[in-house]
Design a protein around this motif. Sequence first.
Motif, mmCIF file in Angstrom:
data_model
loop_
_atom_site.group_PDB
_atom_site.id
_atom_site.type_symbol
_atom_site.label_atom_id
_atom_site.label_comp_id
_atom_site.label_asym_id
_atom_site.label_seq_id
_atom_site.Cartn_x
_atom_site.Cartn_y
_atom_site.Cartn_z
ATOM 1 N N PRO A 59 0.599 -1.091 -0.191
ATOM 2 C CA PRO A 59 0.224 0.021 -0.110
ATOM 3 C C PRO A 59 1.087 1.285 0.132
ATOM 4 C CG PRO A 59 -0.917 -1.224 1.441
ATOM 5 C CD PRO A 59 0.867 -2.254 0.844
ATOM 6 N N GLY A 60 0.505 2.187 -0.955
ATOM 7 C CA GLY A 60 0.537 3.869 -0.368
ATOM 8 C C GLY A 60 2.189 3.240 -1.885
ATOM 9 N N SER A 61 2.700 2.162 -2.817
ATOM 10 C CA SER A 61 3.247 2.708 -3.611
ATOM 11 C C SER A 61 3.111 2.778 -5.150
ATOM 12 C CB SER A 61 4.088 1.175 -3.540
ATOM 13 O OG SER A 61 3.582 -0.011 -4.261
ATOM 14 N N LEU A 62 3.848 3.652 -5.769
ATOM 15 C CA LEU A 62 3.354 4.070 -6.857
ATOM 16 C C LEU A 62 4.311 3.345 -7.670
ATOM 17 C CD1 LEU A 62 2.298 7.110 -5.391
ATOM 18 C CD2 LEU A 62 0.677 5.779 -6.655
ATOM 19 N N PRO A 63 3.862 2.783 -8.825
ATOM 20 C CA PRO A 63 4.467 2.606 -9.747
ATOM 21 C C PRO A 63 5.165 3.814 -10.627
ATOM 22 C CG PRO A 63 2.488 2.617 -11.125
ATOM 23 C CD PRO A 63 2.632 2.921 -9.392
ATOM 24 N N VAL A 64 6.402 4.273 -11.824
ATOM 25 C CA VAL A 64 6.820 5.136 -12.715
ATOM 26 C C VAL A 64 7.180 3.553 -13.805
ATOM 27 C CG1 VAL A 64 8.686 6.763 -12.874
ATOM 28 C CG2 VAL A 64 7.793 7.129 -10.752
ATOM 29 N N VAL A 65 6.865 5.248 -15.164
ATOM 30 C CA VAL A 65 7.321 3.651 -16.263
ATOM 31 C C VAL A 65 8.947 3.575 -16.504
ATOM 32 C CG1 VAL A 65 6.782 3.334 -19.308
ATOM 33 C CG2 VAL A 65 5.147 3.971 -16.930
ATOM 34 N N ASN A 66 8.981 2.694 -16.998
ATOM 35 C CA ASN A 66 10.545 2.565 -17.735
ATOM 36 C C ASN A 66 10.793 2.926 -18.766
ATOM 37 O OD1 ASN A 66 13.144 1.635 -18.796
ATOM 38 N ND2 ASN A 66 13.173 0.033 -17.373
ATOM 39 N N GLY A 67 11.245 4.122 -19.429
ATOM 40 C CA GLY A 67 11.545 4.541 -20.386
ATOM 41 C C GLY A 67 12.385 4.073 -21.073
ATOM 42 N N THR A 68 13.686 3.424 -20.917
ATOM 43 C CA THR A 68 14.223 2.456 -21.621
ATOM 44 C C THR A 68 13.075 0.847 -22.185
ATOM 45 O OG1 THR A 68 16.515 2.966 -20.795
ATOM 46 C CG2 THR A 68 16.080 0.570 -22.528
ATOM 47 N N ALA A 69 12.399 1.235 -21.699
ATOM 48 C CA ALA A 69 11.448 -0.334 -22.326
ATOM 49 C C ALA A 69 10.404 0.253 -22.536
ATOM 50 C CB ALA A 69 10.482 -0.859 -20.690
ATOM 51 N N VAL A 70 10.206 1.332 -22.648
ATOM 52 C CA VAL A 70 8.639 2.036 -24.047
ATOM 53 C C VAL A 70 9.713 2.473 -24.656
ATOM 54 C CG1 VAL A 70 7.359 3.790 -24.234
ATOM 55 C CG2 VAL A 70 7.418 3.387 -22.383
ATOM 56 N N GLU A 71 10.807 3.134 -24.638
ATOM 57 C CA GLU A 71 12.116 2.721 -26.674
ATOM 58 C C GLU A 71 12.145 1.260 -26.591
ATOM 59 O OE1 GLU A 71 16.231 3.135 -26.183
ATOM 60 O OE2 GLU A 71 15.406 5.634 -26.138
ATOM 61 N N SER A 72 12.036 0.510 -25.643
ATOM 62 C CA SER A 72 12.378 -0.894 -27.046
ATOM 63 C C SER A 72 11.069 -1.504 -27.513
ATOM 64 C CB SER A 72 12.553 -2.239 -25.599
ATOM 65 O OG SER A 72 14.277 -1.654 -25.202
ATOM 66 N N ALA A 73 10.002 -1.187 -26.778
ATOM 67 C CA ALA A 73 8.307 -1.509 -27.193
ATOM 68 C C ALA A 73 8.748 -1.099 -28.725
ATOM 69 C CB ALA A 73 7.732 -1.172 -25.984
ATOM 70 N N ILE A 74 8.676 -0.027 -28.809
ATOM 71 C CA ILE A 74 8.092 0.694 -30.107
ATOM 72 C C ILE A 74 9.808 0.387 -31.262
ATOM 73 C CG2 ILE A 74 8.981 3.091 -31.447
ATOM 74 C CD1 ILE A 74 8.024 4.048 -28.739
ATOM 75 N N ARG A 75 10.551 0.336 -30.369
ATOM 76 C CA ARG A 75 11.200 -0.043 -31.783
ATOM 77 C C ARG A 75 11.175 -1.188 -32.132
ATOM 78 N NH1 ARG A 75 16.529 -1.520 -29.540
ATOM 79 N NH2 ARG A 75 17.427 -1.253 -31.697
ATOM 80 N N ILE A 76 10.614 -2.160 -31.246
ATOM 81 C CA ILE A 76 10.106 -3.886 -31.665
ATOM 82 C C ILE A 76 9.390 -3.130 -32.262
ATOM 83 C CG2 ILE A 76 8.413 -5.860 -30.893
ATOM 84 C CD1 ILE A 76 10.228 -5.551 -27.944
ATOM 85 N N GLY A 77 8.513 -3.258 -32.189
ATOM 86 C CA GLY A 77 7.192 -2.537 -33.271
ATOM 87 C C GLY A 77 7.264 -2.768 -34.753
ATOM 88 N N LEU A 78 8.607 -0.905 -35.014
ATOM 89 C CA LEU A 78 8.755 -0.996 -35.960
ATOM 90 C C LEU A 78 9.396 -2.144 -36.682
ATOM 91 C CD1 LEU A 78 10.669 2.467 -34.993
ATOM 92 C CD2 LEU A 78 8.212 2.341 -36.347
#
Length: 501
Positions: A59-78
Amino acid sequence: MTATAELMDFADVVERFDPVLGLEVHVELSTATKMFCGCANAFGAEPNTQVCPTCLGLPGSLPVVNGTAVESAIRIGLALNCEIAQWCRFARKNYFYPDMPKNFQTSQYDEPIAVNGHLDVVLEDGAVFRVGIERAHMEEDTGKSLHVGGATGRIRGAEHSLLDYNRAGVPLIEIVTKPIVGAGERAPEVARAYVTALRDLLRALRVSDVRMDQGSLRCDANVSLMPTGSTEFGTRTETKNVNSLRSVERAVRYEMCRQAAVLAAGEKIVQETRHFDEATGSTSPGRRKETAEDYRYFPEPDLVPIAPSREWVEQLRTTLPELPWERRKRAQEQWGLSDAELRDLVNAGALELVAETVEAGAAPGEARSWWVSYLAQQANTRGVELADLPITPEQVARVVTLVAEGTLTNKLARQVVDGVLDGEGGPDEVVEKRGLKVVSDDSALLAAVDEALAANPDVAEKIRGGKVAAAGAIVGAVMKATKGQADAKRVRELILERCAQ
């Protein structure tokens, strides 16, 4: 659940039914940290040592998105020829697993980051089959359960279970195909070829180590049958977490034969998950398959939407490496391979490994020889895919260099490779630990030569009489005495010099 356990002959299956496949591949990204927290993302750590309040769902913990993971997802999609969303967001997928501490998985539902792509795969005879990509979306992995005391390693029959949350929150990309139709009798082969091509692509992108044996690449195989000539899809089953290329092909083939037998008996296919048994090549029932409504998806309130700018997407497009199929064409031209030789390398899963070994400094012929002969034999003995052997192309190239420098003979080189495969370290470390360097010091070699000549006086006399070929027996004796570590060429020279005196 039907009681039917019979299998229909595969030839009869493809005569009476058309298979429809849907493949869902989960890829663990090789980022330094997890998807929504700063915990280390590394395989093999002591259980529950890579956790924090966020990935434990406290309880009380909050997530922060991993920017490198987003970058990897875009490169995989491309790389998969997908359209990259201008705006997307995460959603909560609600279900209870003991190894999922939040009781929901942060995933993407109807707003994924990449959609509508395709991947062309080459079959064994060179034919090309296009597999449509429905979507690629970001999510997090679950923890891992270890069921203790049972015969199968599953929860049924186990005395107790242990939970390791190190994997909880590891970045995942799930790549989902569109329905694969029209493959007919080649459906199992198409499934394997697709996962193989996808693995090669992801490795080239360097977004994942794609180690199926460690679970960083897993395939869920959806299979259904429809009567020949029909256009209405049948009820599907989903064989979960198939973890080798060979098993993907076997699981699809088995499910086709099993479902055909069920339908031929006038029974109905149950929509369910199934488990694949590596030992028997069969599947068994898991749980009834949920629908999207059962997961009660809703937008993740703790994460803002992701809106990748077109400039960023195009900049990432420029970072895409030479794709595997382009690399194959170039390698074929540079190495002078025939179409059949290239196909053999591809079918053995060796071409990318050879290419990377050449890039690391080995000659093409030496690299090919190691991967398609000795290492292929080792993979077969160990029952793993060639790429899953615990040796890297860089390490193979180093062994080739050590042979070229005269530090190792070919025989010693195989012992060094064995040491690397057994986890004893890199090639130089194995050489040092096992004492495998070639003996090239003349004083040490002369002592061994003199001893061998003294032990074989008849052979020595023949050599002195001009029968130079007899020196081979003395060379063999010296090699045996030095445990294969002598420089055979230098030993022969010393033998002839001694006998000429």
